[in-house]
Design an enzyme around this catalytic site. Structure first.
Site, PDB file in Angstrom:
ATOM      1  N   SER A  29      -4.601  -1.709  -4.419  1.00 27.68           N
ATOM      2  CA  SER A  29      -5.966  -2.058  -4.834  1.00 27.68           C
ATOM      3  C   SER A  29      -6.141  -1.776  -6.325  1.00 27.68           C
ATOM      4  O   SER A  29      -6.897  -2.451  -7.015  1.00 27.68           O
ATOM      5  CB  SER A  29      -6.975  -1.241  -4.034  1.00 27.68           C
ATOM      6  OG  SER A  29      -6.777  -1.474  -2.660  1.00 27.68           O
ATOM      7  N   HIS A  54      -2.826  -5.178   2.862  1.00 27.98           N
ATOM      8  CA  HIS A  54      -3.717  -4.768   3.959  1.00 27.98           C
ATOM      9  C   HIS A  54      -3.665  -5.799   5.086  1.00 27.98           C
ATOM     10  O   HIS A  54      -3.642  -5.436   6.259  1.00 27.98           O
ATOM     11  CB  HIS A  54      -5.162  -4.651   3.462  1.00 27.98           C
ATOM     12  CG  HIS A  54      -5.392  -3.541   2.489  1.00 27.98           C
ATOM     13  ND1 HIS A  54      -5.655  -3.760   1.162  1.00 27.98           N
ATOM     14  CD2 HIS A  54      -5.395  -2.189   2.651  1.00 27.98           C
ATOM     15  CE1 HIS A  54      -5.831  -2.602   0.545  1.00 27.98           C
ATOM     16  NE2 HIS A  54      -5.674  -1.632   1.422  1.00 27.98           N
TER      17      HIS A  54
END
Ligand code: PAF
Length: 281
Positions: free
Chosen positions: A187, A36
């Site tokens: 994630s 990210h």
């Protein structure tokens, strides 16, 4: 700066728009990692200000337990973003702020790009992604928005979405960020133990087999190799391995001259579902 309401975000962004600032958007569902941050850094190369949205979007989960178990750690996420760049605007709306009382996905026709692989195994998922991204583009009105190539079908559908909705935003794809083992950062990796993380590198291994043998083997021979690879690793269950033409994302068994191909994979390890893909020629 953290903002939780559309009104507060509007106020901040309107001021920046008046100053002709270029606004970038990185939509996320939180549980942030280096992948990210690489997207955020990419955005700061092109934009003056970057909005990172953190919103676990209920309409894109086709499995209630997956939604419930999705890793959430907002305080750590915000800390990580500010350490990376203190200018970043972090937008963390509630479900009600986004969906009001109607937590429903819109029905889109994205054509063949969302029909197979993830589209087949996660019914309704892409309509949920299209719905939240359409909302976020309406709310943030970014000049550019950034998405990882790890979710390659998603990236293509978002390019299609802005054509369908005629939203004036440029979609930028960013290369998949990988662990030294090759495992794509995700994630969901946070739900795996160290030994499971090691085993999960099998997804990258499989994609590399497809790439390294593209010229020597037929697509069905490549698929056989992958099947054998997974048979030797009991802890990781292969859901699908497909080779598809890059332009339409339709899985194929035949190799044609001049065409660009990508391999796609999904596998489950200890109830955690992982996906990855790679350009193979
Ligand atoms: O890739 C993701 O994390 C999500 O699908 C996205 C694009 C943030 C939409 O909720």
């Amino acid at each position: 700066m953290q903002v939780t309401t559309i009104k507060a975000l509007d106020k901040t962004l309107n001021k920046l728009r008046k100053e002709q600032q270029i606004i970038g958007l990185v939509p996320t569902m939180g549980a942030l990692h280096e992948g990210h941050l690489a997207l955020v850094d990419h955005a700061y190369k092109d934009c003056n200000i970057v909005v990172v949205s953190i919103f676990v979007n209920p309409t894109q989960f086709n499995n209630a337990s997956d939604l419930e178990k999705y890793p959430r750690n907002l305080a750590d996420d915000i800390d990580l973003l500010y350490k990376n760049n203190s200018k970043t605007i972090v937008f963390t709306p509630s479900i009600r702020e986004i969906y009001k009382k109607d937590i429903k996905a819109e029905d889109f026709d994205f054509g063949s790009i969302t029909q197979y692989m993830e589209g087949e195994y996660r019914q309704g998922h892409f309509n949920g992604v299209g719905t939240i991204i359409k909302h976020l583009f309406e709310i943030v009105k970014p000049h550019k928005a950034y998405f990882g190539e790890k979710d390659y079908q998603q990236l293509q559908l978002i390019k299609k979405l802005v054509k369908i909705t005629q939203q004036p935003v440029i979609i930028v794809g960013s290369p998949t960020y990988r662990e030294p083992s090759g495992l794509a950062k995700s994630s969901r990796n946070k739900r795996l133990s160290n030994s499971e993380l090691e085993k999960a590198a099998i997804l990258f291994k499989a994609l590399s087999i497809a790439k390294n043998n593209f010229n020597q083997l037929s697509f069905s021979e490549i698929k056989e190799e992958i099947k054998t690879l997974f048979e030797k690793e009991e802890c990781v269950k292969l859901e699908y391995f497909e080779i598809a033409e890059e332009e339409n994302l339709i899985p194929t068994g035949t190799k044609k001259e001049q065409k660009k191909y990508r391999a796609f994979i999904a596998a489950v390890i200890n109830e955690v579902r992982l996906i990855d893909n790679m350009a193979i020629n």
